[in-house]
Scaffold this motif. Structure first.
Motif, PDB file in Angstrom:
ATOM      1  N   ASP A  34       0.853  -1.188   0.000  1.00  0.00           N
ATOM      2  CA  ASP A  34       0.000   0.000   0.000  1.00  0.00           C
ATOM      3  C   ASP A  34       0.889   1.238   0.000  1.00  0.00           C
ATOM      4  OD1 ASP A  34      -2.124   1.701   0.095  1.00  0.00           O
ATOM      5  OD2 ASP A  34      -2.874   1.056   2.053  1.00  0.00           O
ATOM      6  N   GLN A  35       1.547   1.481  -1.136  1.00  0.00           N
ATOM      7  CA  GLN A  35       2.492   2.582  -1.285  1.00  0.00           C
ATOM      8  C   GLN A  35       2.206   3.346  -2.574  1.00  0.00           C
ATOM      9  OE1 GLN A  35       6.475   1.012  -1.105  1.00  0.00           O
ATOM     10  NE2 GLN A  35       6.162   0.025   0.882  1.00  0.00           N
ATOM     11  N   GLN A  36       2.633   4.611  -2.614  1.00  0.00           N
ATOM     12  CA  GLN A  36       2.325   5.421  -3.788  1.00  0.00           C
ATOM     13  C   GLN A  36       3.122   5.014  -5.022  1.00  0.00           C
ATOM     14  OE1 GLN A  36       3.170   9.532  -3.128  1.00  0.00           O
ATOM     15  NE2 GLN A  36       5.309   9.214  -2.560  1.00  0.00           N
ATOM     16  N   LEU A  37       4.279   4.419  -4.846  1.00  0.00           N
ATOM     17  CA  LEU A  37       5.086   3.971  -5.974  1.00  0.00           C
ATOM     18  C   LEU A  37       5.899   2.753  -5.557  1.00  0.00           C
ATOM     19  CD1 LEU A  37       5.932   4.851  -8.951  1.00  0.00           C
ATOM     20  CD2 LEU A  37       8.007   5.731  -7.868  1.00  0.00           C
ATOM     21  N   VAL A  38       5.839   1.712  -6.374  1.00  0.00           N
ATOM     22  CA  VAL A  38       6.609   0.491  -6.108  1.00  0.00           C
ATOM     23  C   VAL A  38       7.375   0.126  -7.372  1.00  0.00           C
ATOM     24  CG1 VAL A  38       6.518  -1.953  -5.511  1.00  0.00           C
ATOM     25  CG2 VAL A  38       4.964  -0.349  -4.390  1.00  0.00           C
ATOM     26  N   ARG A  39       8.671  -0.068  -7.228  1.00  0.00           N
ATOM     27  CA  ARG A  39       9.523  -0.514  -8.340  1.00  0.00           C
ATOM     28  C   ARG A  39      10.019  -1.925  -8.048  1.00  0.00           C
ATOM     29  NH1 ARG A  39      12.418   3.325 -11.311  1.00  0.00           N
ATOM     30  NH2 ARG A  39      13.371   1.516 -12.321  1.00  0.00           N
ATOM     31  N   ASP A  40       9.844  -2.815  -9.016  1.00  0.00           N
ATOM     32  CA  ASP A  40      10.344  -4.181  -8.910  1.00  0.00           C
ATOM     33  C   ASP A  40      10.874  -4.581 -10.278  1.00  0.00           C
ATOM     34  OD1 ASP A  40      10.919  -6.811  -8.501  1.00  0.00           O
ATOM     35  OD2 ASP A  40       8.895  -7.429  -7.953  1.00  0.00           O
ATOM     36  N   GLY A  41      12.169  -4.467 -10.456  1.00  0.00           N
ATOM     37  CA  GLY A  41      12.770  -4.786 -11.745  1.00  0.00           C
ATOM     38  C   GLY A  41      12.225  -3.884 -12.836  1.00  0.00           C
ATOM     39  N   ASN A  42      11.634  -4.484 -13.869  1.00  0.00           N
ATOM     40  CA  ASN A  42      11.115  -3.705 -14.998  1.00  0.00           C
ATOM     41  C   ASN A  42       9.705  -3.176 -14.746  1.00  0.00           C
ATOM     42  OD1 ASN A  42       9.848  -6.266 -15.166  1.00  0.00           O
ATOM     43  ND2 ASN A  42       9.418  -5.932 -17.331  1.00  0.00           N
ATOM     44  N   LEU A  43       9.146  -3.436 -13.574  1.00  0.00           N
ATOM     45  CA  LEU A  43       7.754  -3.094 -13.292  1.00  0.00           C
ATOM     46  C   LEU A  43       7.659  -1.903 -12.333  1.00  0.00           C
ATOM     47  CD1 LEU A  43       4.806  -3.935 -13.745  1.00  0.00           C
ATOM     48  CD2 LEU A  43       5.040  -5.508 -11.818  1.00  0.00           C
ATOM     49  N   THR A  44       6.927  -0.855 -12.766  1.00  0.00           N
ATOM     50  CA  THR A  44       6.672   0.328 -11.946  1.00  0.00           C
ATOM     51  C   THR A  44       5.169   0.470 -11.774  1.00  0.00           C
ATOM     52  OG1 THR A  44       8.648   1.454 -12.776  1.00  0.00           O
ATOM     53  CG2 THR A  44       6.949   2.835 -11.778  1.00  0.00           C
ATOM     54  N   THR A  45       4.695   0.559 -10.531  1.00  0.00           N
ATOM     55  CA  THR A  45       3.255   0.608 -10.281  1.00  0.00           C
ATOM     56  C   THR A  45       2.910   1.683  -9.255  1.00  0.00           C
ATOM     57  OG1 THR A  45       3.504  -1.157  -8.620  1.00  0.00           O
ATOM     58  CG2 THR A  45       2.845  -1.823 -10.836  1.00  0.00           C
TER      59      THR A  45
ATOM     60  N   ALA B 100      12.007   5.089 -15.062  1.00  0.00           N
ATOM     61  CA  ALA B 100      12.091   3.691 -15.476  1.00  0.00           C
ATOM     62  C   ALA B 100      12.270   3.571 -16.986  1.00  0.00           C
ATOM     63  CB  ALA B 100      10.833   2.950 -15.039  1.00  0.00           C
ATOM     64  N   PHE B 101      11.545   4.405 -17.737  1.00  0.00           N
ATOM     65  CA  PHE B 101      11.625   4.337 -19.193  1.00  0.00           C
ATOM     66  C   PHE B 101      12.950   4.882 -19.729  1.00  0.00           C
ATOM     67  CE2 PHE B 101       6.725   4.447 -20.042  1.00  0.00           C
ATOM     68  CZ  PHE B 101       6.608   3.234 -19.380  1.00  0.00           C
ATOM     69  N   ALA B 102      13.633   5.695 -18.927  1.00  0.00           N
ATOM     70  CA  ALA B 102      14.895   6.290 -19.361  1.00  0.00           C
ATOM     71  C   ALA B 102      16.077   5.354 -19.165  1.00  0.00           C
ATOM     72  CB  ALA B 102      15.154   7.600 -18.613  1.00  0.00           C
ATOM     73  N   THR B 103      15.916   4.317 -18.357  1.00  0.00           N
ATOM     74  CA  THR B 103      17.032   3.420 -18.077  1.00  0.00           C
ATOM     75  C   THR B 103      17.238   2.440 -19.219  1.00  0.00           C
ATOM     76  OG1 THR B 103      15.566   1.900 -16.884  1.00  0.00           O
ATOM     77  CG2 THR B 103      16.714   3.570 -15.593  1.00  0.00           C
ATOM     78  N   THR B 104      18.462   2.017 -19.413  1.00  0.00           N
ATOM     79  CA  THR B 104      18.776   1.049 -20.458  1.00  0.00           C
ATOM     80  C   THR B 104      18.631  -0.384 -19.966  1.00  0.00           C
ATOM     81  OG1 THR B 104      21.116   1.178 -19.859  1.00  0.00           O
ATOM     82  CG2 THR B 104      20.335   2.619 -21.629  1.00  0.00           C
ATOM     83  N   ALA B 105      18.565  -0.554 -18.643  1.00  0.00           N
ATOM     84  CA  ALA B 105      18.379  -1.885 -18.060  1.00  0.00           C
ATOM     85  C   ALA B 105      17.472  -1.734 -16.848  1.00  0.00           C
ATOM     86  CB  ALA B 105      19.713  -2.496 -17.644  1.00  0.00           C
ATOM     87  N   PRO B 106      16.635  -2.740 -16.563  1.00  0.00           N
ATOM     88  CA  PRO B 106      15.733  -2.641 -15.420  1.00  0.00           C
ATOM     89  C   PRO B 106      16.490  -2.433 -14.116  1.00  0.00           C
ATOM     90  CG  PRO B 106      15.154  -4.500 -16.813  1.00  0.00           C
ATOM     91  CD  PRO B 106      16.480  -3.993 -17.297  1.00  0.00           C
ATOM     92  N   ALA B 107      15.923  -1.600 -13.249  1.00  0.00           N
ATOM     93  CA  ALA B 107      16.520  -1.388 -11.933  1.00  0.00           C
ATOM     94  C   ALA B 107      16.362  -2.638 -11.085  1.00  0.00           C
ATOM     95  CB  ALA B 107      15.845  -0.197 -11.252  1.00  0.00           C
ATOM     96  N   PRO B 108      17.265  -2.870 -10.154  1.00  0.00           N
ATOM     97  CA  PRO B 108      17.093  -4.027  -9.261  1.00  0.00           C
ATOM     98  C   PRO B 108      15.851  -3.847  -8.400  1.00  0.00           C
ATOM     99  CG  PRO B 108      18.834  -2.578  -8.470  1.00  0.00           C
ATOM    100  CD  PRO B 108      18.467  -2.090  -9.830  1.00  0.00           C
ATOM    101  N   ALA B 109      15.257  -4.950  -8.010  1.00  0.00           N
ATOM    102  CA  ALA B 109      14.060  -4.886  -7.180  1.00  0.00           C
ATOM    103  C   ALA B 109      14.372  -4.177  -5.870  1.00  0.00           C
ATOM    104  CB  ALA B 109      13.538  -6.290  -6.909  1.00  0.00           C
TER     105      ALA B 109
END
Length: 238
Positions: free
Chosen positions: A150-161, A178-187
């Motif tokens: 229940d958070q305003q932004l969650v990043r998990d690899g290639n998924l941003t929600t 997220a879209f600017a990166t060349t590789a997914p961020a670590p979870a």
């Protein structure tokens, strides 16, 4: 920041159908274009699809390509807006599910909010992932194998929600980053494996907005009846 043209040279697919939550498509579209991205609105049909503000009709957005015309390989990232009608239609479409899966298989960034993760669940993409959404679909995602926060932004690899319109100020820069990166961020939340609890009551501002919404018009009622009759006629001919 969008003013730095961080997405110049990037091509983004925005997958949406009729009933998309207007602010969840229009605001990200403007931000992506301001950041230098080329964006195609991909949908189930040609023409202009109708948005909503909660349950009230809103303005339309022009479709650039149908799901059959669009090639996931042509895009660097995927935006999935919410609204409870839009993702419900998309999740029932086999081509739409396959379109989304293609981004996941290629580990391309996917950003979604509100009811948008419904599409991910139906595409079989949330098992073992950590994400957020509109609180009302928390159980759907948990039952599909996700960890829900229940958070305003969650990043998990290639998924941003994000949870919904109330989180737009966090979602837009998170999406662009997220879209600017060349590789997914670590979870960033992978070590937390327990989902947050269900809420005790519906989202207050949404309940209040529905309470004070205008009465349905006679034109709207007639239009729904005509559409239903048309569908019945088509089924009878088959």
């Amino acid at each position: 920041m969008p003013s730095r043209r961080r997405l110049k040279g990037r091509t983004i697919a925005a997958l949406a159908a009729d009933g998309y939550e207007k602010v969840e498509l229009v605001v990200p579209l403007r931000a992506l274009k301001a950041a230098g991205a080329t964006v195609d609105v991909v949908s189930l049909r040609r023409g202009r699809i109708r948005g909503v503000n909660l349950h009230m009709p809103a303005s339309r957005v022009r479709v650039d390509k149908t799901i059959e015309e669009a090639d996931p390989g042509d895009y660097d990232a995927l935006l999935l807006p919410g609204g409870f009608i839009n993702p419900d239609l998309l999740r029932q479409s086999a081509p739409a599910r396959e379109f989304v899966r293609a981004f996941a298989v290629s580990d391309k960034p996917i950003a979604t909010l509100c009811h948008g993760p419904w599409v991910l669940a139906s595409a079989g993409l949330v098992d073992g992932r950590t994400l957020t959404s509109w609180p009302g679909i928390r159980d759907d995602l948990v039952n599909a194998g996700a960890t829900w926060l229940d958070q305003q932004l969650v990043r998990d690899g290639n998924l941003t929600t994000s949870r919904g319109p109330q989180d737009m100020a966090a979602f837009v820069p998170g999406m662009i980053g997220a879209f600017a990166t060349t590789a997914p961020a670590p979870a960033t939340t992978a070590t937390r494996r327990e989902s947050d609890r269900q809420r005790e009551a519906p989202v207050g501002w949404a309940v209040a907005a529905l309470r004070w919404s205008p009465k349905p018009s006679a034109v709207a009622a007639v239009s729904i009846g005509v559409a239903a009759a048309g569908q019945r006629a088509l089924r009878t001919r088959r």
